[in-house]
Design an enzyme around this catalytic site. Structure first.
Site, mmCIF file in Angstrom:
data_model
loop_
_atom_site.group_PDB
_atom_site.id
_atom_site.type_symbol
_atom_site.label_atom_id
_atom_site.label_comp_id
_atom_site.label_asym_id
_atom_site.label_seq_id
_atom_site.Cartn_x
_atom_site.Cartn_y
_atom_site.Cartn_z
ATOM 1 N N HIS A 8 0.807 -1.104 0.199
ATOM 2 C CA HIS A 8 0.009 0.194 0.211
ATOM 3 C C HIS A 8 0.920 1.384 -0.198
ATOM 4 C CE1 HIS A 8 -3.808 -1.811 1.855
ATOM 5 N NE2 HIS A 8 -3.026 -2.802 0.786
ATOM 6 N N GLU A 48 1.226 3.754 2.057
ATOM 7 C CA GLU A 48 1.635 4.024 3.286
ATOM 8 C C GLU A 48 2.850 3.171 3.677
ATOM 9 O OE1 GLU A 48 -2.849 5.133 3.667
ATOM 10 O OE2 GLU A 48 -1.403 3.620 2.433
ATOM 11 N N CYS A 80 -5.871 2.138 6.110
ATOM 12 C CA CYS A 80 -6.524 1.044 6.384
ATOM 13 C C CYS A 80 -5.877 0.210 7.606
ATOM 14 C CB CYS A 80 -6.252 -0.238 5.032
ATOM 15 S SG CYS A 80 -4.549 -0.746 5.015
ATOM 16 N N CYS A 84 -1.953 -0.525 7.052
ATOM 17 C CA CYS A 84 -1.207 0.731 7.128
ATOM 18 C C CYS A 84 -1.254 1.354 8.452
ATOM 19 C CB CYS A 84 -1.737 1.681 6.096
ATOM 20 S SG CYS A 84 -1.498 1.005 4.582
#
Length: 156
Positions: free
Chosen positions: A53, A55, A83, A86
């Protein structure tokens, strides 16, 4: 640069990712002392890595750039509320502040709904959709005991 400038960078990364067909509409920028340390868009599709992801990718880059696993004093600007994965990574990295644009409800509305993960975490192991089974705890405890006794450990 100002907070809005850093957030605009994160948003531009998310838009670029979509325009180029590289994956999800997410971008993240990590800043320390007013300077960009790392930036990344979501890399799940091109890397075949479900943990890539924006991040997490930016955290990895920032840690490499700064030569540390602790990002204390850094701020992260992300195009969407993080999320659960993350968010965990942000806490483990000790990032000092999170700025976000879209909400998790906004993400859910376009098919990126993480609510099932939050629901699963509230359930006891035996009621979760994914089966969990504990094996060899006694054997695994040895590494924990060695860690506690080690004089060479790096606390984190």
């Amino acid at each position: 640069m100002k907070h809005k400038d850093f957030m605009q960078m994160a948003i531009e990364l998310s838009e670029y990712n979509v325009r180029q067909g590289l994956g999800g509409p997410f971008g993240a920028v990590i800043v320390k002392d007013g300077m960009v340390v790392a930036r990344s868009a979501n890399k799940v599709v091109p890397t075949n890595d479900p943990t890539a992801h924006a991040e997490v990718s930016a955290i990895r880059m920032a840690c490499t750039e700064l030569g540390t696993f602790s990002l204390e004093g850094c701020e992260i600007y992300t195009s969407c509320e993080p999320c659960p994965m993350c968010l965990g990574a942000i806490y483990w990295a000790r990032i000092s502040k999170v700025y976000y644009a879209n909400t998790k409800a906004d993400a859910a509305a376009i098919g990126f709904d993480d609510h099932f993960i939050y629901d699963e975490l509230e359930l006891p192991m035996e009621k979760r959709k994914m089966p969990f089974e504990q094996l060899l705890r006694d054997e695994a405890q040895q590494a924990f005991k060695h860690w506690q006794q080690s004089e060479n450990k790096a606390e984190y």
